[in-house]
Design an enzyme around this catalytic site. Sequence first.
Site, PDB file in Angstrom:
ATOM      1  N   ARG A 177       0.847  -1.193   0.000  1.00  0.00           N
ATOM      2  CA  ARG A 177       0.000   0.000   0.000  1.00  0.00           C
ATOM      3  C   ARG A 177       0.884   1.246   0.000  1.00  0.00           C
ATOM      4  O   ARG A 177       1.679   1.420   0.917  1.00  0.00           O
ATOM      5  CB  ARG A 177      -0.828  -0.027   1.270  1.00  0.00           C
ATOM      6  CG  ARG A 177      -2.275   0.241   1.026  1.00  0.00           C
ATOM      7  CD  ARG A 177      -3.014   0.231   2.319  1.00  0.00           C
ATOM      8  NE  ARG A 177      -3.939  -0.876   2.401  1.00  0.00           N
ATOM      9  CZ  ARG A 177      -4.470  -1.291   3.516  1.00  0.00           C
ATOM     10  NH1 ARG A 177      -4.140  -0.707   4.660  1.00  0.00           N
ATOM     11  NH2 ARG A 177      -5.325  -2.280   3.536  1.00  0.00           N
ATOM     12  N   TYR A 348     -10.917 -23.196   4.357  1.00  0.00           N
ATOM     13  CA  TYR A 348     -10.898 -22.047   5.257  1.00  0.00           C
ATOM     14  C   TYR A 348     -11.851 -20.992   4.720  1.00  0.00           C
ATOM     15  O   TYR A 348     -11.770 -20.603   3.559  1.00  0.00           O
ATOM     16  CB  TYR A 348      -9.486 -21.436   5.365  1.00  0.00           C
ATOM     17  CG  TYR A 348      -9.517 -20.195   6.223  1.00  0.00           C
ATOM     18  CD1 TYR A 348      -9.357 -20.285   7.595  1.00  0.00           C
ATOM     19  CD2 TYR A 348      -9.797 -18.949   5.667  1.00  0.00           C
ATOM     20  CE1 TYR A 348      -9.450 -19.161   8.408  1.00  0.00           C
ATOM     21  CE2 TYR A 348      -9.893 -17.819   6.467  1.00  0.00           C
ATOM     22  CZ  TYR A 348      -9.718 -17.934   7.835  1.00  0.00           C
ATOM     23  OH  TYR A 348      -9.830 -16.820   8.632  1.00  0.00           O
TER      24      TYR A 348
HETATM   25  P1  FAD Z   1     -16.279 -24.254  13.780  1.00  0.00           P
HETATM   26  O1  FAD Z   1     -16.271 -22.923  14.439  1.00  0.00           O
HETATM   27  O2  FAD Z   1     -15.031 -25.022  13.802  1.00  0.00           O
HETATM   28  O3  FAD Z   1     -17.435 -25.115  14.437  1.00  0.00           O
HETATM   29  C1  FAD Z   1     -17.538 -26.506  14.259  1.00  0.00           C
HETATM   30  C2  FAD Z   1     -18.006 -27.108  15.566  1.00  0.00           C
HETATM   31  O4  FAD Z   1     -18.298 -28.498  15.351  1.00  0.00           O
HETATM   32  C3  FAD Z   1     -16.954 -27.056  16.673  1.00  0.00           C
HETATM   33  O5  FAD Z   1     -17.499 -26.458  17.823  1.00  0.00           O
HETATM   34  C4  FAD Z   1     -16.596 -28.525  16.907  1.00  0.00           C
HETATM   35  O6  FAD Z   1     -16.282 -28.809  18.268  1.00  0.00           O
HETATM   36  C5  FAD Z   1     -17.881 -29.221  16.497  1.00  0.00           C
HETATM   37  N1  FAD Z   1     -17.702 -30.620  16.079  1.00  0.00           N
HETATM   38  C6  FAD Z   1     -16.795 -31.108  15.208  1.00  0.00           C
HETATM   39  N2  FAD Z   1     -16.939 -32.432  15.072  1.00  0.00           N
HETATM   40  C7  FAD Z   1     -17.960 -32.802  15.894  1.00  0.00           C
HETATM   41  C8  FAD Z   1     -18.572 -34.039  16.194  1.00  0.00           C
HETATM   42  N3  FAD Z   1     -18.153 -35.185  15.642  1.00  0.00           N
HETATM   43  N4  FAD Z   1     -19.598 -34.076  17.094  1.00  0.00           N
HETATM   44  C9  FAD Z   1     -20.021 -32.917  17.690  1.00  0.00           C
HETATM   45  N5  FAD Z   1     -19.475 -31.710  17.433  1.00  0.00           N
HETATM   46  C10 FAD Z   1     -18.455 -31.642  16.549  1.00  0.00           C
HETATM   47  N6  FAD Z   1     -12.673 -15.439  10.351  1.00  0.00           N
HETATM   48  C11 FAD Z   1     -12.829 -14.104  10.261  1.00  0.00           C
HETATM   49  O7  FAD Z   1     -13.744 -13.627   9.582  1.00  0.00           O
HETATM   50  N7  FAD Z   1     -12.000 -13.257  10.926  1.00  0.00           N
HETATM   51  C12 FAD Z   1     -10.969 -13.704  11.714  1.00  0.00           C
HETATM   52  O8  FAD Z   1     -10.241 -12.892  12.306  1.00  0.00           O
HETATM   53  C13 FAD Z   1     -10.773 -15.116  11.803  1.00  0.00           C
HETATM   54  N8  FAD Z   1      -9.771 -15.602  12.545  1.00  0.00           N
HETATM   55  C14 FAD Z   1      -9.575 -16.957  12.594  1.00  0.00           C
HETATM   56  C15 FAD Z   1      -8.511 -17.438  13.353  1.00  0.00           C
HETATM   57  C16 FAD Z   1      -8.266 -18.796  13.403  1.00  0.00           C
HETATM   58  C17 FAD Z   1      -7.110 -19.316  14.219  1.00  0.00           C
HETATM   59  C18 FAD Z   1      -9.104 -19.698  12.675  1.00  0.00           C
HETATM   60  C19 FAD Z   1      -8.821 -21.173  12.673  1.00  0.00           C
HETATM   61  C20 FAD Z   1     -10.174 -19.225  11.957  1.00  0.00           C
HETATM   62  C21 FAD Z   1     -10.426 -17.843  11.899  1.00  0.00           C
HETATM   63  N9  FAD Z   1     -11.510 -17.335  11.197  1.00  0.00           N
HETATM   64  C22 FAD Z   1     -11.671 -15.970  11.109  1.00  0.00           C
HETATM   65  C23 FAD Z   1     -12.492 -18.225  10.531  1.00  0.00           C
HETATM   66  C24 FAD Z   1     -13.674 -18.583  11.457  1.00  0.00           C
HETATM   67  O9  FAD Z   1     -13.173 -19.235  12.611  1.00  0.00           O
HETATM   68  C25 FAD Z   1     -14.637 -19.505  10.686  1.00  0.00           C
HETATM   69  O10 FAD Z   1     -15.212 -18.797   9.603  1.00  0.00           O
HETATM   70  C26 FAD Z   1     -15.790 -20.055  11.531  1.00  0.00           C
HETATM   71  O11 FAD Z   1     -15.419 -20.394  12.837  1.00  0.00           O
HETATM   72  C27 FAD Z   1     -16.339 -21.298  10.860  1.00  0.00           C
HETATM   73  O12 FAD Z   1     -17.446 -21.792  11.584  1.00  0.00           O
HETATM   74  P2  FAD Z   1     -17.846 -23.326  11.481  1.00  0.00           P
HETATM   75  O13 FAD Z   1     -19.162 -23.446  12.161  1.00  0.00           O
HETATM   76  O14 FAD Z   1     -17.730 -23.787  10.080  1.00  0.00           O
HETATM   77  O15 FAD Z   1     -16.691 -24.129  12.250  1.00  0.00           O
END
Ligand code: FAD
Length: 366
Positions: A177, A348
């Site tokens: 930038r 992701y």
């Molecule tokens: P998750 O939040 O992973 O939820 C899945 C859930 O399923 C979990 O609670 C897990 O325990 C449960 N689960 C899995 N398997 C089972 C099973 N067999 N039985 C019962 N429960 C189960 N996005 C942004 O926009 N800004 C950010 O700054 C940002 N920072 C991030 C930083 C990190 C380190 C990471 C990894 C991701 C980040 N993200 C960010 C992305 C964000 O975390 C995701 O978009 C979001 O959490 C996805 O939601 P989800 O429901 O798909 O997954």
Amino acid sequence: MKYLKKYDYLLVGAGLFNAIIAYLAAKDGKKCLVVEKRNHIGGNVYCEDIEGINVHKYGAHIFHTKNKRIWQFMQSLTEFNHYINSPLAMYNNQLYNMPFNMNTFYQLWKTKTPAEAIAIIESQRLTVDNPRNLEEQALKLVGKDIYEKLIKGYTEKQWGKNAKELPPFIIKRIPLRFSYNNNYFDDPYQGIPIGGYNPIFRKCFASSDILLNTDFVTNSYLREKADKTIYTGMIDEYYDYCFGNLEYRSLRFEEEVLNIHSYQGNAVVNYTDSQIPYTRIIEHKYFEFGEQQKTVISKEYPDSWTKGKEPYYPINTTKNNSLYKQYESIAHKEKNLFFAGRLGEYKYNDMDQTVFNAIELYKKIN
Ligand code: FAD
């Protein structure tokens, strides 16, 4: 038999994806059963209250989006503050502004105008048509100083590999930038929910029945309780790894409560030296402009992933993507079972994309 089923949806995982499904379903008067293996709702966006500070337990989460419709949708769930992400990078005990902008260039070379900075970058750029690895790719994009001081160590720690062994596609572009603007994201909408993320999840799951500490894989009979199942766990685990393991990168957090008002004066400081084992330190109070007497910091260590550890980031190499396609092809044949979210789709996604995808899936299957 349908009439014996109590729920419209079985939601496996209480993360953001299924929270949005539960919210939309409840608005339509539908009933959801939520199965979550952790002891809390919120997935990776979960915050824990420590000393009155909302600590982002699974890594810093900053909501940002270009999509006005998603921003408005999120406003209907909670109120956001005006947090702007402006991380710093520490290299060799010197601080640099991020993303790479005129402040960074001044700190590196004392340049004051865009023309001066561009001249230095151009003189350092590697002239190569087809970079063979990440190092060559980065050198081609930003030149020696930025690469060696601010990219190399951080990236090698992140991936646990030498930059020369990493493929060039990991870094497609590195934004430079040529203005004095430390706002990390280009998106017009950005902020942190006032009071942290947990109230969003409490609101979304308010009328759902929730089973915590329950792993769906060992309780799959629960599927019988609902017409449709949305599974946001690992797709390879669901199919008992029948085609093999997908690979992930994991993280480890070391949390400290400090009896001082402020540790680093900013929410995010990256550590780009290769000798320092963590990639960044998060000081959580700064997400919400906290004035608490104490402070909480988390050191973030990249970690290799093995079964049992948290699978944070899918490693989307050609090999893993084609393995995922094999799982996807059997998943597509399932009736009333939908694989979604970061682990179900092996992808992701930022939170705004997760919310968008959940809204779209709900429209499709409802
Ligand atoms: P998750 O939040 O992973 O939820 C899945 C859930 O399923 C979990 O609670 C897990 O325990 C449960 N689960 C899995 N398997 C089972 C099973 N067999 N039985 C019962 N429960 C189960 N996005 C942004 O926009 N800004 C950010 O700054 C940002 N920072 C991030 C930083 C990190 C380190 C990471 C990894 C991701 C980040 N993200 C960010 C992305 C964000 O975390 C995701 O978009 C979001 O959490 C996805 O939601 P989800 O429901 O798909 O997954």
